[in-house]
Design a protein around this motif. Structure first.
Motif, PDB file in Angstrom:
ATOM      1  N   VAL A 126       0.776  -1.162   0.012  1.00 46.17           N
ATOM      2  CA  VAL A 126       0.150  -0.017   0.066  1.00 46.17           C
ATOM      3  C   VAL A 126       0.742   1.117   0.047  1.00 46.17           C
ATOM      4  O   VAL A 126       0.601   2.252  -0.700  1.00 46.17           O
ATOM      5  CB  VAL A 126      -0.895   0.085   1.279  1.00 46.17           C
ATOM      6  CG1 VAL A 126      -1.762   1.262   1.328  1.00 46.17           C
ATOM      7  CG2 VAL A 126      -1.907  -1.107   1.045  1.00 46.17           C
ATOM      8  N   SER A 140       2.159  -3.715 -13.198  1.00 45.23           N
ATOM      9  CA  SER A 140       1.314  -2.437 -12.558  1.00 45.23           C
ATOM     10  C   SER A 140       0.755  -2.931 -11.204  1.00 45.23           C
ATOM     11  O   SER A 140       0.469  -4.147 -10.913  1.00 45.23           O
ATOM     12  CB  SER A 140       0.073  -1.990 -13.630  1.00 45.23           C
ATOM     13  OG  SER A 140      -0.915  -2.951 -13.256  1.00 45.23           O
ATOM     14  N   LEU A 141       0.295  -1.683 -10.436  1.00 42.42           N
ATOM     15  CA  LEU A 141      -0.129  -1.993  -9.201  1.00 42.42           C
ATOM     16  C   LEU A 141      -1.427  -2.895  -9.227  1.00 42.42           C
ATOM     17  O   LEU A 141      -1.649  -3.749  -8.394  1.00 42.42           O
ATOM     18  CB  LEU A 141      -0.250  -0.697  -8.553  1.00 42.42           C
ATOM     19  CG  LEU A 141      -0.804  -0.647  -7.110  1.00 42.42           C
ATOM     20  CD1 LEU A 141       0.120  -1.135  -6.215  1.00 42.42           C
ATOM     21  CD2 LEU A 141      -1.338   0.783  -6.647  1.00 42.42           C
ATOM     22  N   ALA A 142      -2.278  -2.553 -10.452  1.00 42.40           N
ATOM     23  CA  ALA A 142      -3.619  -3.419 -10.578  1.00 42.40           C
ATOM     24  C   ALA A 142      -3.232  -4.714 -10.838  1.00 42.40           C
ATOM     25  O   ALA A 142      -3.947  -5.903 -10.249  1.00 42.40           O
ATOM     26  CB  ALA A 142      -4.441  -2.696 -11.759  1.00 42.40           C
ATOM     27  N   GLN A 143      -2.091  -5.207 -11.581  1.00 38.48           N
ATOM     28  CA  GLN A 143      -1.770  -6.655 -11.959  1.00 38.48           C
ATOM     29  C   GLN A 143      -1.243  -7.324 -10.989  1.00 38.48           C
ATOM     30  O   GLN A 143      -1.484  -8.758 -10.855  1.00 38.48           O
ATOM     31  CB  GLN A 143      -0.857  -6.677 -13.169  1.00 38.48           C
ATOM     32  CG  GLN A 143      -1.347  -6.223 -14.444  1.00 38.48           C
ATOM     33  CD  GLN A 143      -0.158  -6.114 -15.565  1.00 38.48           C
ATOM     34  OE1 GLN A 143       0.704  -5.543 -15.331  1.00 38.48           O
ATOM     35  NE2 GLN A 143      -0.213  -7.023 -16.440  1.00 38.48           N
ATOM     36  N   LEU A 540      -6.434   0.270  -1.101  1.00 42.05           N
ATOM     37  CA  LEU A 540      -5.847   1.051  -2.369  1.00 42.05           C
ATOM     38  C   LEU A 540      -7.168   1.690  -3.023  1.00 42.05           C
ATOM     39  O   LEU A 540      -7.075   2.579  -3.659  1.00 42.05           O
ATOM     40  CB  LEU A 540      -5.067   0.287  -3.319  1.00 42.05           C
ATOM     41  CG  LEU A 540      -3.827   0.129  -2.963  1.00 42.05           C
ATOM     42  CD1 LEU A 540      -2.873  -1.070  -3.673  1.00 42.05           C
ATOM     43  CD2 LEU A 540      -2.987   1.235  -2.783  1.00 42.05           C
ATOM     44  N   GLY A 541      -8.361   1.045  -2.483  1.00 46.46           N
ATOM     45  CA  GLY A 541      -9.757   1.699  -3.242  1.00 46.46           C
ATOM     46  C   GLY A 541     -10.080   1.033  -4.390  1.00 46.46           C
ATOM     47  O   GLY A 541     -10.670   1.410  -5.325  1.00 46.46           O
ATOM     48  N   PHE A 542      -9.522  -0.066  -4.746  1.00 42.80           N
ATOM     49  CA  PHE A 542      -9.787  -1.063  -5.859  1.00 42.80           C
ATOM     50  C   PHE A 542     -11.514  -1.219  -5.824  1.00 42.80           C
ATOM     51  O   PHE A 542     -11.767  -2.109  -4.730  1.00 42.80           O
ATOM     52  CB  PHE A 542      -9.113  -2.258  -6.159  1.00 42.80           C
ATOM     53  CG  PHE A 542      -7.762  -1.893  -6.852  1.00 42.80           C
ATOM     54  CD1 PHE A 542      -7.622  -1.569  -8.084  1.00 42.80           C
ATOM     55  CD2 PHE A 542      -6.541  -1.779  -6.249  1.00 42.80           C
ATOM     56  CE1 PHE A 542      -6.542  -1.541  -8.946  1.00 42.80           C
ATOM     57  CE2 PHE A 542      -5.609  -1.582  -6.772  1.00 42.80           C
ATOM     58  CZ  PHE A 542      -5.372  -1.204  -8.268  1.00 42.80           C
ATOM     59  N   PRO A 543     -12.267  -1.560  -6.664  1.00 46.95           N
ATOM     60  CA  PRO A 543     -13.587  -1.772  -6.723  1.00 46.95           C
ATOM     61  C   PRO A 543     -13.587  -3.469  -6.693  1.00 46.95           C
ATOM     62  O   PRO A 543     -12.470  -4.065  -7.089  1.00 46.95           O
ATOM     63  CB  PRO A 543     -14.192  -1.611  -7.978  1.00 46.95           C
ATOM     64  CG  PRO A 543     -12.960  -1.203  -8.828  1.00 46.95           C
ATOM     65  CD  PRO A 543     -11.765  -0.828  -8.187  1.00 46.95           C
ATOM     66  N   ALA A 546     -12.344  -5.774  -9.522  1.00 45.24           N
ATOM     67  CA  ALA A 546     -10.929  -5.806  -9.709  1.00 45.24           C
ATOM     68  C   ALA A 546     -10.517  -6.892  -9.119  1.00 45.24           C
ATOM     69  O   ALA A 546      -9.374  -8.053  -9.404  1.00 45.24           O
ATOM     70  CB  ALA A 546     -10.264  -4.416  -9.557  1.00 45.24           C
ATOM     71  N   ARG A 550      -8.513 -10.846 -10.353  1.00 49.08           N
ATOM     72  CA  ARG A 550      -7.351 -11.275  -9.652  1.00 49.08           C
ATOM     73  C   ARG A 550      -7.406 -12.869  -9.064  1.00 49.08           C
ATOM     74  O   ARG A 550      -6.799 -13.526  -9.596  1.00 49.08           O
ATOM     75  CB  ARG A 550      -6.687 -10.588  -8.623  1.00 49.08           C
ATOM     76  CG  ARG A 550      -6.206  -9.017  -8.899  1.00 49.08           C
ATOM     77  CD  ARG A 550      -4.998  -9.304  -9.703  1.00 49.08           C
ATOM     78  NE  ARG A 550      -5.244  -9.210 -11.218  1.00 49.08           N
ATOM     79  CZ  ARG A 550      -5.447  -7.986 -12.026  1.00 49.08           C
ATOM     80  NH1 ARG A 550      -5.406  -6.911 -11.702  1.00 49.08           N
ATOM     81  NH2 ARG A 550      -5.857  -8.266 -13.323  1.00 49.08           N
TER      82      ARG A 550
END
Lengths: 777, 220
Positions: A126, A140-143, A540-543, A546, A550
């Motif tokens: 985080v 990336s952070l999302a991946q 982190l605020g991901f919905p 998302a 993963r």
């Protein structure tokens, strides 16, 4: 004879391979032949690598020059790969890891997860999203919200020492210049002359191209085995041909002055060529290639074979009026054959030592000697004509003069004590003699090359270590597991600063068991509902979608990464050479090391563990060289004992010591003098003393045989000693340390042998003075 | 390609309402020297004498799947020849120190990240970009990046795209905008995530860094 000539010209000469690597002379260090072969292949692969640093005051100039350099090298086709720009497609290398990401974890992350420190991972992940540390990640952070795969991928990047990535080139900065790194791999063994012939001009041309590319001054540094090997070959062949020519001319002049006429010269040269060619042909067919050292010892053939010619022709002076060539055969023939026998016994023993180089020398010398001796005894009587001209008198005069001196010599108590004292003091040097078996001091490169190598090492801040771990096991998986255990210990050593880096297959390819453990951990701790992934992504605020995505990815990846898939993928590029695969009934990998500071700590890791071995090629060879030096010293004593027995049988208890002892004393005195003058003793000193044994005993036998005509015998032996000194004395000036060792030893020992043998065989010993007196008077 | 991305980035920048430059710098290729002589001449002069720079920053990270950017702020100190000391104060306390040797991050005093430049070539790239931002020494970057630049009155904008695919695989492009000082940096990574850094209240000092400043970089 013609067959030998034809064979030599057609089959041998065009395919002749000269080997210059000292290591090629050595037996393999391990018991396990298959493992040896695998290790040799690994070392050979490392030896093909060459690093170049192209530098200029201005980086832009250096880049242009390096581009030119690399292009010319590539075009030359002397190298299989030339790398200036790093593999652009980093993502292709990572694809295979992405595919199996649900089975991959670094050691540190695995420990954190299994020890329940998962919250730390979440917190770290985080935070790095809010700081610049989160930049420049492969994923990336999302991946990869927790950065677990990013950590794994980061561990895959090989270290380039102090080099930094500048664009796609690797650059090293020095205070006054910037250097661009060019990596190349040659197409064959750096020790093969054919490879050197292709590679060295290519490097030369590339350097010229680099200098032409920009007006600025370009410095080109390089590091790698091939240039050292090429320098050694070039120097050695130059020396052998220069010395060989000088020596041949000197011997010719000597023979011509002594015997007059062309016929003896032509016969001697013909014999010599035939013997050398026969020897080359034999070695070529038995071993496939000829080692430089066999070549050097081959020149000892010149000594011995010329000796036989000398003995034959000098016999003429015995009775110039009535002499016929057949007389010579009956008169010197037995002496020549006896000398040949003792020498052959020596080489025969050498041939049975399990040491490939010595075998070669032995085969080379035995074949050469037998052919040469056969020529002298069979052909000379047929082709020698006694010219009408009177034979030159210089030789007989020298012989007679020496004889008079020796005949008049009396061993007064003062002289006896004096001589004993001188020899005694010289031999005392034996206590100071020091042994130098380190291979690096025996095969020394030109200073400029060593400097360049050193500069590369300093600039890159790392060196290629000659030590590495060999991990073996009954299956691929066992090896990978053992390797992982080892690398955990190595990580500990790195933390303790005992080591700076290592490279291992298991970093990129964990064992299946390891991968299953990782998979289970990831499933339980990270991807489970409410697990670490969910915590980090929510923070982190991901919905929710998302997070679900993963999880689906994790569930979809159900197969671990196996060996064959890894080997076939671009991901294996950096570590593939470490994978030795199946070796005989076992499997093995290599763990390469960088920046070793504590060898003891590494040795401790390998102790008491058969499947993890610390291999040190340099120390290994040094140890082998030293073992063989000891073995040869012992064998030398054995051969002297055998030769002594032969001589006692032939000449009796009285005369045999007078023939044998001069060589023994000369050998010991030489070693003593080496001690006093600080000349190191090594395997090659011992090899040279092997020659001294043969030659010295020959001298004794000839003097003994020639007692009925002392001036002729003295002349013969003196000429022999002169030709040998000419042949080997010159080697003392060699720039190759091991050749210099041989030269110095022979120079000293042959001179001493000659002096000692004359006194020992021809002067009346104190006790027998009276007897000799009557015999002579 | 780079133009399309540039337009896309520009669109994003406008859409998010961040301080955006009015012009697309990537339409104006240039060289490091040209930039230093024209576009950046004035700010570079100011920076040339500065040995220590300090001020506030705001760090925004825009991610495709998160509607709101991740926002952090804090203070930074740049010391010539030493590096960058990046102290995040909000939303948590974290110190990020970047030197030629590498990167060290400490969260609440505990070291959490350490990357040595020697082992990680990519670290050098971040270091180069970061350090060049503070010195505006773009000519140094010209070997790694293609440069673009444009000025409008006092305002200027400089664009960077990596020359090599190696760096391109993790980093797409950067823009630096400013007037008197560097005001904003936008970094776009290969995945399309955008990091926007705004610098505020920059103070210059032409004196050598004092002991207090040196202490910031004295990480073992």
């Amino acid at each position: 004879m013609l067959a030998v000539l034809a064979l030599f010209a057609i089959r041998v000469l065009p395919n002749l391979k000269i080997e210059t690597d000292i290591l090629a002379l050595l037996p393999n260090t391990q018991q396990d032949a298959e493992m040896d072969a695998a290790l040799n292949a690994f070392s050979a692969q490392l030896a093909r690598r060459q690093i170049f640093l192209v530098g200029a005051a201005d980086l832009a100039d250096a880049k242009l020059a390096a581009a030119s350099f690399a292009r010319t090298l590539t075009e030359s086709q002397a190298f299989t790969t030339v790398t200036l720009e790093l593999d652009a497609n980093a993502s292709a290398r990572f694809d295979v890891f992405l595919k199996h990401r649900s089975f991959l974890l670094t050691d540190a992350d695995e420990r954190a997860l299994s020890e329940g420190r998962g919250q730390e991972l979440v917190q770290k992940a985080v935070r790095s999203a809010f700081t610049p540390a989160g930049l420049m990640q492969p994923l990336s952070l999302a991946q990869d919200p927790l950065g677990l795969l990013n950590n794994f991928l980061r561990a895959q990047i090989p270290s380039f020492g102090a080099a930094r990535l500048e664009g796609s080139m690797l650059v090293v900065d020095a205070p006054d210049a910037s250097y661009v790194l060019v990596l190349a791999e040659s197409s064959g063994s750096p020790f093969a002359s054919s490879v050197q012939e292709r590679v060295m001009p290519a490097i030369e041309q590339a350097s010229m191209a680099a200098r032409r590319a920009v007006p600025a001054t370009i410095t080109i540094l390089s590091s790698g085995a091939i240039q050292h090997a090429a320098a050694a070959t070039e120097r050695a062949t130059k020396e052998v041909s220069t010395f060989g020519t000088i020596e041949a001319i000197a011997v010719l002049v000597l023979l011509w002055t002594m015997f007059g006429g062309m016929r003896p010269l032509i016969l001697a040269m013909f014999t010599l060529s035939l013997a050398v060619m026969a020897a080359f042909t034999a070695v070529h067919f038995v071993f496939g290639k000829v080692h430089l050292l066999a070549l050097v010892f081959g020149s000892s053939l010149i000594g011995s074979i010329i000796d036989y010619s000398i003995h034959f022709f000098a016999d003429r002076f015995r009775d110039p009026g009535k002499w016929s060539p057949l007389d010579a055969v009956s008169h010197v023939g037995p002496a020549i054959l006896l000398g040949l026998t003792t020498t052959l016994i020596g080489y025969l023993v050498l041939a049975f030592v399990p040491f490939p180089g010595l075998k070669q020398i032995a085969v080379f010398c035995m074949v050469g000697l037998i052919v040469g001796c056969g020529c002298v005894l069979c052909l000379y009587p047929l082709f020698t004509r006694i010219g009408r001209r009177r034979a030159p008198q210089l030789g007989p005069r020298i012989g007679a003069a020496l004889d008079r001196r020796l005949a008049r010599w009396r061993w007064t108590p003062a002289r006896t004590i004096g001589a004993a004292l001188v020899i005694g003091v010289a031999m005392l040097g034996l206590t100071r003699a020091y042994v130098q078996d380190d291979i690096r001091t025996l095969q020394q490169s030109p200073q400029a090359l060593l400097d360049s190598e050193q500069q590369v090492r300093e600039l890159l801040g790392s060196s290629v270590e000659t030590r590495f771990f060999l991990v073996s096991g009954d299956s691929e998986q066992v090896v990978l597991d053992r390797e992982r255990e080892l690398t955990r210990e190595l990580d500990r050593l790195i933390a303790q600063k005992s080591l700076s880096s290592y490279q291992a297959v298991s970093t990129s390819l964990p064992s299946l068991a390891q991968q299953q453990r990782a998979h289970q951990l990831l499933g339980e701790k990270v991807y489970a509902s409410g697990g670490l992934l969910e915590q980090a992504m929510t923070a982190l605020g991901f919905p929710a979608e998302a997070i679900e995505k993963r999880r689906q990815e994790f569930a979809a990846a159900q197969t671990p990464l196996d060996v064959s898939e890894w080997l076939a993928s671009p991901a294996a590029q950096a570590a593939r050479h470490l994978w030795l695969g199946q070796v005989g009934m076992r499997y093995a990998t290599v763990v390469s090391l960088g920046g070793i500071r504590d060898v003891g700590a590494l040795q401790a890791l390998a102790q008491g563990n058969d499947s993890v071995r610390l291999i040190d090629r340099v120390a290994g060879t040094t140890e082998v060289l030293s073992n063989y030096r000891r073995a040869l010293s012992g064998l030398l004593a054995v051969i002297y004992a055998i030769a002594g027995t032969v001589l006692i049988v032939r000449f009796g208890f009285r005369a045999a010591p007078r023939i044998l002892l001069p060589s023994v004393v000369a050998t010991l005195t030489t070693l003593g003098l080496f001690g006093w003058f600080g000349v190191p003793i090594n395997l090659f000193t011992m090899l040279a003393l092997w020659l001294v044994l043969g030659l010295g005993i020959d001298y004794g036998i000839f003097l003994r045989h020639g007692l009925d005509n002392r001036p002729t015998a003295i002349l013969s032996v003196t000429l022999s000693a002169c030709t040998t000194l000419l042949a080997f004395g010159l080697l003392s000036f060699s720039a190759t340390p091991f050749i210099r060792s041989i030269g110095l030893t022979l120079l000293c020992a042959i001179t001493l042998s000659w002096v000692f043998v004359l006194f020992s065989c021809l002067t009346a010993l104190p006790r027998h003075a009276a007897a000799m007196e009557t015999q002579h008077g | 390609m780079s133009r399309r991305i540039a337009l896309f980035v520009l669109g994003c920048v406008l859409a998010f309402g961040a301080q955006a430059a009015e012009v697309d710098p990537f339409e104006h290729p240039t060289t490091g020297t040209a930039l230093m002589n024209s576009t950046l001449a004035a700010p570079a002069r100011t920076l040339a004498n500065a040995k220590v720079l300090s001020g506030h920053f705001v760090h925004y990270k825009h991610l495709a799947e998160i509607p709101q950017p991740l926002t952090a702020n804090g203070e930074f100190t740049y010391a010539r020849d030493l590096g960058v000391y990046w102290h995040t104060q909000q939303p948590f306390d974290s110190v990020f120190v970047l030197t030629q040797r590498g990167i060290v991050q400490k969260d609440e005093g505990a070291e959490t990240i350490r990357l040595s430049a020697q082992e990680q070539p990519a670290v050098r790239v971040i270091a180069d970009i970061f350090l060049a931002l503070f010195t505006l020494d773009v000519s140094r970057l010209s070997s790694t990046f293609d440069l673009y630049g444009k000025s409008q009155g006092e305002r200027w904008i400089v664009g960077l795209t990596p020359k090599s695919a190696t760096i391109g695989s993790v980093f797409k492009q950067a823009t630096i905008t400013g007037q008197k000082d560097v005001e904003q940096v936008v970094l776009v990574d290969a995945h399309g995530d955008r990091t926007v850094i705004e610098l505020k209240d920059i103070r210059y000092s032409s004196a050598d860094p004092g002991a207090d400043v040196r202490a910031l970089f004295a990480t073992p």
